[in-house]
Design an enzyme around this catalytic site. Structure first.
Site, mmCIF file in Angstrom:
data_model
loop_
_atom_site.group_PDB
_atom_site.id
_atom_site.type_symbol
_atom_site.label_atom_id
_atom_site.label_comp_id
_atom_site.label_asym_id
_atom_site.label_seq_id
_atom_site.Cartn_x
_atom_site.Cartn_y
_atom_site.Cartn_z
ATOM 1 C CB SER A 1 -0.897 0.029 1.239
ATOM 2 O OG SER A 1 -1.613 -1.171 1.360
HETATM 3 N N1 SAH Z 1 -1.167 -3.518 3.653
HETATM 4 C C1 SAH Z 1 -0.713 -4.503 2.672
HETATM 5 C C2 SAH Z 1 -1.694 -4.479 1.522
HETATM 6 C C3 SAH Z 1 -1.594 -5.600 0.589
HETATM 7 S S1 SAH Z 1 -2.746 -5.552 -0.759
HETATM 8 C C4 SAH Z 1 0.696 -4.096 2.235
HETATM 9 O O1 SAH Z 1 0.998 -2.914 2.350
HETATM 10 O O2 SAH Z 1 1.477 -4.911 1.770
HETATM 11 C C5 SAH Z 1 -4.083 -6.512 -0.156
HETATM 12 C C6 SAH Z 1 -3.811 -7.969 0.083
HETATM 13 O O3 SAH Z 1 -5.068 -8.575 0.383
HETATM 14 C C7 SAH Z 1 -3.221 -8.752 -1.079
HETATM 15 O O4 SAH Z 1 -2.043 -9.381 -0.647
HETATM 16 C C8 SAH Z 1 -4.318 -9.799 -1.418
HETATM 17 O O5 SAH Z 1 -3.800 -11.048 -1.850
HETATM 18 C C9 SAH Z 1 -5.039 -9.905 -0.093
HETATM 19 N N2 SAH Z 1 -6.422 -10.390 -0.154
HETATM 20 C C10 SAH Z 1 -7.406 -10.048 -1.036
HETATM 21 N N3 SAH Z 1 -8.551 -10.699 -0.722
HETATM 22 C C11 SAH Z 1 -8.288 -11.462 0.389
HETATM 23 C C12 SAH Z 1 -9.060 -12.354 1.182
HETATM 24 N N4 SAH Z 1 -10.349 -12.618 0.932
HETATM 25 N N5 SAH Z 1 -8.448 -12.964 2.236
HETATM 26 C C13 SAH Z 1 -7.155 -12.739 2.536
HETATM 27 N N6 SAH Z 1 -6.378 -11.890 1.815
HETATM 28 C C14 SAH Z 1 -6.941 -11.258 0.752
#
Ligand code: SAH
Length: 215
Positions: free
Chosen positions: A59
């Site tokens: 993010s």
């Molecule tokens: N705050 C994190 C954001 C990652 S993006 C960072 O800065 O790295 C959001 C993440 O949510 C992705 O890795 C995606 O694979 C995950 N995601 C999406 N839907 C999901 C679900 N139903 N359960 C678990 N993870 C999920």
């Protein structure tokens, strides 16, 4: 700390996104460069999201700061994080709830649906010792179902956007007095649980998130 990282943090403070001392301290302590893939190391200190593969991103720093300030995490709390991705936010939260990794204090349970990202996050967070000390734990699981094994939680934060509203089960798995901070559509919702089935909701408009993928 790299001068560019200090500049990024100072600009987040100046623009009012980083406010609380314990959150600012945790941002300083957890270097974003440790959570981006090798090919993007040079861009780690820009205030932009970066690819971590699998159509996902680490993010934008501004968004992580804004959402953690809204979450108001405290030392000793148990927090559920849905979509841990790179693990950067997981590590920042781990630092705040545990006071630099001291064990037997707070706990962050991160749920991630992509196997490779679970491993990537574990490797990244591992650099700070939070996994070994059992402050942080990443579990491969569909976060739209919450995580009943560890419920109830003091707080819940999501990194992927729900449609319409947050899953009802998250509200059930929240302690009374607890708070959810989660993207819904193009907004960030703040939901406070003020009674058994009583909630207060606030909406902050104008964000962009990857979708919460069910199943
Ligand atoms: N705050 C994190 C954001 C990652 S993006 C960072 O800065 O790295 C959001 C993440 O949510 C992705 O890795 C995606 O694979 C995950 N995601 C999406 N839907 C999901 C679900 N139903 N359960 C678990 N993870 C999920």
């Amino acid at each position: 700390m790299a001068a560019e990282y200090e500049n990024l943090i100072n600009s987040l403070i100046k623009d009012g996104f980083l406010v609380r001392p314990e959150i600012t301290e945790a941002f300083r302590a957890i270097d974003r460069a440790d959570f981006v893939p090798d090919e993007f190391k040079a861009e780690a200190y820009l205030n932009v999201p970066l690819s971590i593969g699998f159509e996902q991103t680490i993010s934008q720093p501004l968004t992580v700061a804004f959402m953690i300030e809204l979450l108001e995490p405290k030392i000793g709390e148990k927090i559920l994080e849905i979509g841990s991705g790179s693990g950067w936010q997981t590590a920042i939260l781990s630092r705040i709830v545990s006071h630099n990794g001291a064990s037997a204090l707070g706990k962050i349970i991160g749920l991630e649906r992509v196997d490779e990202l679970k491993e990537f996050a574990e490797k990244n967070i591992g650099k700070y010792g939070f996994i070994g000390k059992e402050v942080a734990k990443i579990i491969k699981s569909d976060g739209s179902k919450g995580f009943k094994e560890e419920a109830p939680f003091d707080r819940i934060i999501a990194g992927a956007a729900s449609k319409g509203d947050v899953p009802e089960i998250w509200k059930k798995q929240l302690k009374i007095g607890g708070r959810i901070v989660a993207p819904v559509n193009q907004s960030v919702f703040v939901i406070d649980k003020i009674g058994k089935n009583k909630y207060n909701k606030k909406e902050y408009f104008g964000f962009s998130f990857v979708p919460l993928v069910k199943g």
